[in-house]
Write a protein that holds these residues in place. Structure first.
Motif, PDB file in Angstrom:
ATOM      1  N   UNK A 320       0.835  -1.208   0.000  1.00 22.25           N
ATOM      2  CA  UNK A 320       0.000   0.000   0.000  1.00 22.25           C
ATOM      3  C   UNK A 320       0.868   1.256   0.000  1.00 22.25           C
ATOM      4  N   UNK A 321       0.333   2.294  -0.597  1.00 18.44           N
ATOM      5  CA  UNK A 321       1.005   3.584  -0.547  1.00 18.44           C
ATOM      6  C   UNK A 321       0.723   4.265   0.792  1.00 18.44           C
ATOM      7  N   UNK A 322       1.460   5.322   1.069  1.00 17.21           N
ATOM      8  CA  UNK A 322       1.260   6.053   2.319  1.00 17.21           C
ATOM      9  C   UNK A 322      -0.131   6.667   2.384  1.00 17.21           C
ATOM     10  N   UNK A 323      -0.628   7.169   1.277  1.00 11.82           N
ATOM     11  CA  UNK A 323      -1.965   7.755   1.248  1.00 11.82           C
ATOM     12  C   UNK A 323      -3.038   6.708   1.512  1.00 11.82           C
ATOM     13  N   UNK A 324      -2.868   5.516   0.955  1.00  9.59           N
ATOM     14  CA  UNK A 324      -3.846   4.455   1.189  1.00  9.59           C
ATOM     15  C   UNK A 324      -3.878   4.033   2.658  1.00  9.59           C
ATOM     16  N   UNK A 325      -2.714   3.913   3.253  1.00  9.98           N
ATOM     17  CA  UNK A 325      -2.662   3.564   4.676  1.00  9.98           C
ATOM     18  C   UNK A 325      -3.317   4.644   5.518  1.00  9.98           C
ATOM     19  N   UNK A 326      -3.083   5.904   5.170  1.00 12.80           N
ATOM     20  CA  UNK A 326      -3.665   7.000   5.937  1.00 12.80           C
ATOM     21  C   UNK A 326      -5.190   6.991   5.826  1.00 12.80           C
ATOM     22  N   UNK A 327      -5.715   6.772   4.625  1.00 15.54           N
ATOM     23  CA  UNK A 327      -7.168   6.746   4.443  1.00 15.54           C
ATOM     24  C   UNK A 327      -7.802   5.590   5.222  1.00 15.54           C
TER      25      UNK A 327
END
Length: 374
Positions: A320-327
């Motif tokens: 996962x990308x950082x944005x996906x983990x954050x969401x």
């Protein structure tokens, strides 16, 4: 205390309470075996790697990473041990394939298994060596931790995808090998059932096969001489009875007429080699060995399946990308805690194998009981 700290403490506690004694028990039990096969050696090597990783988990939770060289050592060893465990798991599948599917071909030796295990660790460390030049201390949820990729986005992409590629390729080969092993095991079971049913239905066929095996086993003790200047004869040495005298004379005449003169075959008939359903000793030994190989294979299949199941969440989160983990962390209730737990589920591999061996392997369970007997 946040979810990251609680997870690290829980993992370190399990590693200290279960992982270290469990892996020491595995190493000690398998090392005591007199004739260790390559699978035993690979299991010992895997337990040693798990033992070192348990020590690293305890050390990582006890001390925050504020010094660069500590981050480098911990990151390289953790990632290297994980990859080496994957290679050794693949090697175990290859060993089982040759043990079950090709038992009469040249097998792997124990020294070769030690060499492969050591080479797996060295290769795994070399694969992750470029990370050492970019690893540095960083802050993760307010805690000093290690950033293995630094500010290099290309390195991050390579080493994020690399574990998934290695795991996928290894899993494909392992599935192919174990499918072939399963087919051979099913063939052995079907053949054994047909032989058992045949021997139970026909007493005469069992006697014939047992007598044939007994005669073939006496080749090394038989005294056979065939002079060229006279007709051969066959003499069967056994305890004489009145009935035997008549049949022996008839057999001697028949053999003289057929041209089998001085062929002396000595067979001990004091104990009848056949009793209805009795099988030859060699066949029983082969069957027991096949059954032991099948049980060992079943245990290792369970271990391999659990290994990949526990690895899968961490591989998925890593992709996962950082944005996906954050969401996800913001969308799911307690998302940070859930992602942290799923990412650390892989560490269960370091202290679950001893329970798999105890449940699925009677021999290992008996050897453990012998250890604690006074």
């Amino acid at each position: 205390m946040n979810a990251f700290q609680l997870t690290n403490i829980a993992v370190a506690s399990c590693a200290g309470a279960i992982g270290i004694p469990g892996n020491i028990c595995i190493v000690f039990v398998f090392s005591r075996r007199q004739n260790k096969n390559p699978t035993d050696v690979a299991v010992i090597a895997l337990a040693i790697l798990d033992l070192f990783l348990c020590l690293l988990l305890i050390e990582g939770s006890a001390s925050p990473k504020t010094i660069r060289w500590m981050c480098v050592v911990e990151t390289i060893l953790k990632k290297g041990i994980f990859t080496a465990g994957l290679f050794i798991t693949l090697f175990i599948a290859v060993c089982r394939y040759f043990a079950v599917c090709r038992p009469f071909s040249s097998r792997f030796s124990s020294p070769l298994a030690w060499t492969v295990s050591a080479a797996s660790l060295v290769l795994s460390i070399l694969i992750h060596l470029p990370i050492a030049f970019h690893t540095k201390p960083a802050q993760r949820q307010g805690i000093a931790a290690c950033d293995p990729f630094g500010d290099d986005p290309l390195l991050r992409k390579i080493y994020v995808a690399l574990p998934s590629v290695l795991a996928g390729a290894s899993l494909s080969v392992i599935i192919l090998l174990y499918v072939k092993i399963y087919r051979v095991i099913r063939h052995h079971q079907a053949l054994r059932e047909r032989m058992t049913n045949s021997l139970g239905a026909s007493n005469a066929e069992g006697c014939i096969s047992s007598i044939s095996a007994a005669v073939s086993n006496t080749k090394s003790t038989s005294n056979i001489s065939t002079p060229t200047d006279r007709q051969p004869s066959v003499q069967l040495s056994s305890a004489p009875t009145p009935g035997d005298d008549v049949s022996g004379n008839a057999d001697t005449k028949a053999n003289d007429a057929s041209g089998l003169g001085d062929v002396h075959v000595s067979i001990d008939l004091k104990k009848p080699p056949c009793s209805g359903s009795e099988e030859p000793y060699k066949k029983r030994t082969t069957r027991k060995k096949q059954q032991a190989d099948h049980k060992t294979t079943r245990m290792l299949v369970i271990m391999t399946v659990i290994f990949f199941i526990l690895w899968f969440p961490a591989l998925a989160i890593q992709l996962m990308t950082t944005d996906q983990k954050f969401r996800l962390s913001q969308t799911i209730p307690k998302g940070v805690a859930i992602l942290t737990v799923l990412n650390n589920v892989r560490f269960i591999n370091q202290f679950i194998n001893v329970f798999i061996y105890l449940i699925a392997n009677n021999k290992f369970r008996g050897e453990c009981v012998q250890l604690f007997k006074p």
